[in-house]
Write an enzyme that holds these catalytic residues in place. Structure first.
Site, mmCIF file in Angstrom:
data_model
loop_
_atom_site.group_PDB
_atom_site.id
_atom_site.type_symbol
_atom_site.label_atom_id
_atom_site.label_comp_id
_atom_site.label_asym_id
_atom_site.label_seq_id
_atom_site.Cartn_x
_atom_site.Cartn_y
_atom_site.Cartn_z
ATOM 1 N N HIS A 130 -3.504 0.104 2.995
ATOM 2 C CA HIS A 130 -3.796 1.483 2.591
ATOM 3 C C HIS A 130 -2.922 1.892 1.398
ATOM 4 C CE1 HIS A 130 -4.845 5.790 3.504
ATOM 5 N NE2 HIS A 130 -3.698 5.985 2.883
ATOM 6 N N GLU A 131 -1.633 1.706 1.545
ATOM 7 C CA GLU A 131 -0.717 2.135 0.487
ATOM 8 C C GLU A 131 -0.906 1.304 -0.779
ATOM 9 O OE1 GLU A 131 0.480 4.920 0.909
ATOM 10 O OE2 GLU A 131 0.393 5.070 3.090
ATOM 11 N N GLU B 165 -7.152 9.092 -2.185
ATOM 12 C CA GLU B 165 -7.385 8.623 -0.818
ATOM 13 C C GLU B 165 -8.631 7.730 -0.747
ATOM 14 O OE1 GLU B 165 -5.085 9.008 1.298
ATOM 15 O OE2 GLU B 165 -5.968 8.699 3.280
HETATM 16 ZN ZN ZN Z 1 -3.314 7.794 1.844
#
Ligand code: ZN
Length: 503
Positions: free
Chosen positions: A267-268, A297
């Protein structure tokens, strides 16, 4: 003379960016290295530098420099990108000027105090301790909306801080469609006869091996370790000092490798790829900055869920995973593994939620914020409304405030009008993913062979390099040929989970 007006602005923007870098680094260091008793002194230093930076941006001196550049822009002597930088800086400046410094300082002080009260209230699981602060925060946010200005309603002004261009009405049009799909879909999954074995995920995975595996995956995704780092933290995040210095973090738990450490890192790294993909030559300007939290995001969620939890991705990585952890994964097939990491279960905690239930957590928070800001919900009634929505959407009875209304840090920090960006990120990610599959031939096969270069390049040239040039809605229209729509996300969930749960 003319060139001086523009280069003067670029120089002033760079100076502001350098101060921003100092703040970012102090914050990163606070999360990673700070000794326990160092927090108070660090918060003071960070507050001072942030104030210095804001003061520099809204100063008379900066205004003079900016206005000279605006004159030059009006004369038509700037190229389109330079012209954009001038006009966007002007609109950011005007917006920042609308908030009186005294109001900004008082708000920051309130959030500082509220954070400590929230930590204590959550530890005691007692909303009544936090209630007076949340009341003040909501009043402050209403005031902020008045200062910023809005067409209608005031919540629009707050949402615009994090996702520019989108209105409350547009968000709820998307959310209502999504909710209509999700509530019955989750109910169907709950009643599915399919039993997913995920016991092996909780086996002990040594941390040094986890770290090694994560670095291999993140590097394969295209995250450049010569222009970035990976460190350990309690709450994973990504921060960027410059496109050549992007820092991601993850957290380790011996008994929760996949969902904690690995998926957080993927995710990061998705966020990190966006920041590494911004153009260096525009550092410090609106062209060198990400457009919105929702688009940011969408990048992290795309890598984490649409790619990182796909069967194709694990066709490539599972044999490597099994080789690294032969004991832990003995007798587990790739399909079993795929199902285990896509297990769906309604729960109380947003940050632990799977990709099916996650957005409902977000949607009801946004509904509550809208009602609070519009004056249709009183703070004292929030726990009741929270628990009612948890029952209505998930069929769950919230046992206490800590696992209910007090679980998230956002409101204590004045982050109101922020949550919708999480759900929009998911919705955008599916729409981008669909477009990528249409535009890159054989993408699924490439993913199954561990070839991510083309996808990374597609994201970079279509999304990252534009900085703030296009508002999210325009960017999405430009890349996918359609306005933001929940259709692709709904189709994605429906197809994937109907197969897994044999619905
Ligand atoms: Zn995030």
């Amino acid at each position: 003379m003319e060139n001086n007006a523009y280069s003067g602005l670029r120089k002033a923007l760079l100076e502001i960016a350098y101060l921003g870098q100092a703040s970012t680094l102090l914050n990163w260091d606070m999360e990673i290295n700070l000794p326990k008793l160092g927090h108070k002194a660090r918060a003071e230093a960070m507050g001072y530098i942030a104030g210095l930076n804001h003061g520099k941006f809204i100063s008379r001196k900066f205004e003079e420099i900016l206005m000279r550049a605006v004159e030059l822009e009006k004369s038509g002597n700037l190229g389109s990108e330079d012209s954009f930088i001038v006009l966007k800086t002007l609109s950011d400046f005007e917006k920042a000027r609308r908030l009186p410094s005294k109001f900004v300082e008082a708000s920051e002080r309130l959030y500082g105090e509220a954070y400590e009260v929230w930590v204590n209230a959550r530890a005691k699981s007692d909303f009544s301790l936090f209630e007076p602060y949340l009341t003040k925060i909501i009043a402050t946010k209403r005031q902020e909306a008045e200062y910023i200005g809005y067409a209608n309603p005031p919540y629009d002004a707050l949402m615009d801080n994090y996702e520019p261009g989108i209105t409350c009405d547009a968000v709820f049009e998307i959310f209502d469609q999504l909710k209509q799909f999700l509530v019955p879909f989750i109910e169907k999954i709950k009643h599915s006869q399919v039993k997913i074995d995920k016991e092996f995920l909780a086996r002990r995975f040594p941390i040094d091996k986890q770290d090694e595996f994560i670095r291999m995956v993140v590097r394969a995704m295209g995250f450049d370790f010569d222009r970035g780092r990976l460190d350990v933290t309690i709450h994973p995040f990504c921060t960027s000092l410059h496109p050549t210095d992007v820092r991601i973090t993850t957290r380790f738990d011996e008994k929760d490798f996949l969902n904690q450490a690995l998926m957080s890192a993927i995710h990061e790294a998705g966020h990190g790829l966006y920041d590494q993909g911004l153009r260096e030559e525009y550092f410090g300007t609106p062209l060198g900055d990400a457009i919105s939290l929702g688009i940011h995001e969408s990048q992290s969620r795309m890598w984490e869920n649409l790619v990182g939890r796909s069967l194709s991705f694990w066709k490539y990585f599972f044999p490597k995973l099994q080789k690294a952890f032969p004991e832990q994964l003995r007798g587990v097939s790739p399909e079993q593994f795929y199902k285990a990491i896509n297990f769906v279960e309604p729960g109380f905690i947003r940050v632990d939620a799977d990709e099916v239930t996650y957005n409902l957590h977000v949607i009801f928070r946004v509904e509550m914020e809208r009602d609070l800001i519009e004056g249709n919900l009183e703070v004292k009634d929030c726990p009741y409304v929270w628990n009612k929505k948890m029952k209505e959407y998930f069929g769950l009875d919230v046992p206490d405030d800590a696992r209910g209304i007090l679980q998230d840090v956002h409101w204590s920090g004045g982050l109101v009008g922020y949550y919708h960006t999480y759900a929009l990120g998911n919705i955008y990610s599916a729409q981008f993913n669909h477009a990528a599959h249409v535009q890159i031939s054989g993408l699924e096969n490439k993913i199954a062979k561990g070839e991510f270069l083309e996808l990374g390049e597609w994201l970079r040239k279509n999304i990252h390099v534009h900085g703030e040039l296009y508002l999210p809605e325009h960017l999405i229209l430009r890349v996918t040929g359609e306005k933001p729509s929940p259709k692709y996300f709904i189709d994605y969930l429906n197809k994937k989970y109907s197969e897994i749960y044999e619905l």
